[in-house]
Design an enzyme around this catalytic site. Sequence first.
Site, PDB file in Angstrom:
ATOM      1  N   ASP A  54      20.982   8.435  13.297  1.00 26.06           N
ATOM      2  CA  ASP A  54      22.122   8.484  14.216  1.00 26.06           C
ATOM      3  C   ASP A  54      23.023   9.596  13.750  1.00 26.06           C
ATOM      4  O   ASP A  54      23.030   9.947  12.559  1.00 26.06           O
ATOM      5  CB  ASP A  54      22.927   7.179  14.188  1.00 26.06           C
ATOM      6  CG  ASP A  54      23.908   7.175  13.019  1.00 26.06           C
ATOM      7  OD1 ASP A  54      23.460   6.926  11.888  1.00 26.06           O
ATOM      8  OD2 ASP A  54      25.109   7.459  13.226  1.00 26.06           O
ATOM      9  N   ASP A 100      27.268  -0.103  12.799  1.00 27.56           N
ATOM     10  CA  ASP A 100      27.438   0.135  11.369  1.00 27.56           C
ATOM     11  C   ASP A 100      28.417  -0.923  10.851  1.00 27.56           C
ATOM     12  O   ASP A 100      28.855  -1.796  11.601  1.00 27.56           O
ATOM     13  CB  ASP A 100      27.906   1.568  11.110  1.00 27.56           C
ATOM     14  CG  ASP A 100      29.326   1.797  11.599  1.00 27.56           C
ATOM     15  OD1 ASP A 100      29.944   0.863  12.143  1.00 27.56           O
ATOM     16  OD2 ASP A 100      29.828   2.919  11.435  1.00 27.56           O
ATOM     17  N   HIS A 106      22.913  17.499  27.863  1.00 27.32           N
ATOM     18  CA  HIS A 106      21.876  18.395  27.370  1.00 27.32           C
ATOM     19  C   HIS A 106      21.568  18.162  25.891  1.00 27.32           C
ATOM     20  O   HIS A 106      20.400  18.081  25.494  1.00 27.32           O
ATOM     21  CB  HIS A 106      22.261  19.854  27.600  1.00 27.32           C
ATOM     22  CG  HIS A 106      21.318  20.792  26.920  1.00 27.32           C
ATOM     23  ND1 HIS A 106      20.064  21.091  27.431  1.00 27.32           N
ATOM     24  CD2 HIS A 106      21.390  21.439  25.728  1.00 27.32           C
ATOM     25  CE1 HIS A 106      19.426  21.888  26.588  1.00 27.32           C
ATOM     26  NE2 HIS A 106      20.209  22.118  25.555  1.00 27.32           N
ATOM     27  N   CYS A 137      16.417  18.754  31.592  1.00 30.13           N
ATOM     28  CA  CYS A 137      17.475  17.740  31.736  1.00 30.13           C
ATOM     29  C   CYS A 137      18.268  18.015  33.019  1.00 30.13           C
ATOM     30  O   CYS A 137      18.138  19.070  33.623  1.00 30.13           O
ATOM     31  CB  CYS A 137      18.404  17.745  30.519  1.00 30.13           C
ATOM     32  SG  CYS A 137      19.591  19.103  30.464  1.00 30.13           S
TER      33      CYS A 137
END
Lengths: 373, 373
Positions: free
Chosen positions: B267, B94, B336, B307
């Site tokens: 994001d 960013d 996770h 996972c």
Amino acid sequence: MAAVTYELIKEDAKSSARLGRLHTPHGSVDTPVFMPVGTQATVKAMSPQELQEIDAGIILSNTYHLYIRPGHELIRKAGGLHSFMAWPGPILTDSGGFQVFSLGDLRKISEEGVEFRSHVDGSKHLFTPEKVMEIEMALGPDIAMVFDECVSYPADYEYTKKAMERTTRWARRCKAAHDKKDQALFAIVQGGVYKDLREQSVQELISLDFPGYGIGGLSVGEPKPLMYEMLETTVPLLPVGKPRYLMGVGSPDCLLEGVKRGIDMFDCVLPTRIARNGTVFIKEGKLVIRNAQYKEDFTPLDHDCDCYTCRNFSRAYIRHLFNTGEILGLRLTTIHNLYFLIRLMKDIREHLAADTFLEFREEFYRNYLADEI
Amino acid sequence: MAAVTYELIKEDAKSSARLGRLHTPHGSVDTPVFMPVGTQATVKAMSPQELQEIDAGIILSNTYHLYIRPGHELIRKAGGLHSFMAWPGPILTDSGGFQVFSLGDLRKISEEGVEFRSHVDGSKHLFTPEKVMEIEMALGPDIAMVFDECVSYPADYEYTKKAMERTTRWARRCKAAHDKKDQALFAIVQGGVYKDLREQSVQELISLDFPGYGIGGLSVGEPKPLMYEMLETTVPLLPVGKPRYLMGVGSPDCLLEGVKRGIDMFDCVLPTRIARNGTVFIKEGKLVIRNAQYKEDFTPLDHDCDCYTCRNFSRAYIRHLFNTGEILGLRLTTIHNLYFLIRLMKDIREHLAADTFLEFREEFYRNYLADEI
């Protein structure tokens, strides 16, 4: 067939060192071996997968801590410690003797056992040999340790003798109470820094015939030469066919000196604890990663190391992680320090196999310029 | 050939969603994609290896934080961010616009740029469009973002208009100052919650012809329906052949709604931040692992998840790790949560390919009973 057996592969011709293999219900490990410590059912900052990647063969966990949180009954319900923490390899638990002893004013020792207050919530508890066996059987490690009475350093002869003799009586009570076929119970030699007490302790314990022997009450503040003397007194009296475990010892020099004197197993929080403070083992001794000199050092922690940390990250990056309080920083130093000791033990075993152990030890010290770590 | 190109693979027939691929100097990623945030050159609690294991295709890092510590010059010397943090895949940074704006009393905005004091040591700094380009070029991500002026919510029309128009002027200055062939510079659409300002912002920016467009100033406190309205106003005006990136958005419902409205990239720190507090995404919404009800729950966090965490550890164990302050706890919840969002995006792409995206979205909401996360 005992749950845990020791296979002697080779005795060193020029020292008391020996090469062997420990067989347990969860697999075999080559000895001499260093056991990473997972106090609260986790080796701090590590995952079980990472422990396997660095070839940690056997790990240790702490009975006192697991009894306090989450409780041994919960771990029993989880199917035991292996299942609870997802560690497929061998586990050894200590007995809590050292921990409750270390509570100082919070504990009271009697022949019955040790009454203590939890360091978490102040609640009152009683550890007796029988209670500790109940807990360790619930936890379900491959190797349990007897409940012993530790003494601090320095301690006078009379007190040390009393504690050692009580440790024998408690070992007998532990053995009577222990009733788990797939778990071995190891005794603990005490006797402080007094040779005759160490000898008496060994003789009493081997007459009870345990499958393995811990050596406790060392590395508690006494000078290292005194510890080495005690090993020289104690180890030759122990049966050749049983493993010997020096408890709470894990600096590189002490590992070399312990092996030289016939020790097969070691454990210590040192490598993981100093890692979280940013201190790492390197060939030349130790390195404090926060130091300004590493600010723009784009080389690995240890130039000779091929651990995940050293293969991928620079001193400058790890220093940045510590400066900014990032978790990855202490993960990377922990991986490195454990790998360093595990590789050291592997090197030791290879040199024992090649009859060059003492030469390796000398060579190691030539590079190793650090103060005591 | 531009450093970063967007390949449109398929437009959904029943929504504005689209399937695509982003090509960068460090590899290609399928879109729509969620980018984990590595604020200080590390995705908190994760290693690069773990990010690869969960298929994180592209990650984000923060220019403001890296400028403050360790400094962009140090990262330039390290060979850039990829090398410094050992991340081989694509990176987006960013511009620091949102961070310096968020400093509140510590910053002062003028046409020249933003003067601010470091949140670490109070030292004074000036971010101009040119300075930010210098920093982002030194950091060396695949995608850099222009320096923009954010507004908070609520903000009045006049102020929002001024900030939006300044953002266009700054975008022009950024473009003029940007001179790095293997790095793409994306613009940022502003305009608060005012449709005509959003339209004006898009039109001004596309006339400058950027290779990609961020949509900023959303998810800053406004009600979600307002955010969705702004997307419906903005996205259709953006060029079809360029990627659209909704900045700072990452709850499962917002990802679905963003995709539905034509967004390609997202994001957010949310999944990693709530993970470290012990809150995890599950099919049914969220789960707070410290809750007493999980004390003896030996099932995985999310029964549908494969996972590393869910394949190996129970709710009871992870709760124990949080109760005892163990680092492995927040590592496991972080893995996770990131995996959950990355798998959600994968599911979304598969359903876009199969023309069943809207049905998948409906099905997802049927299970998803949680309040706002």
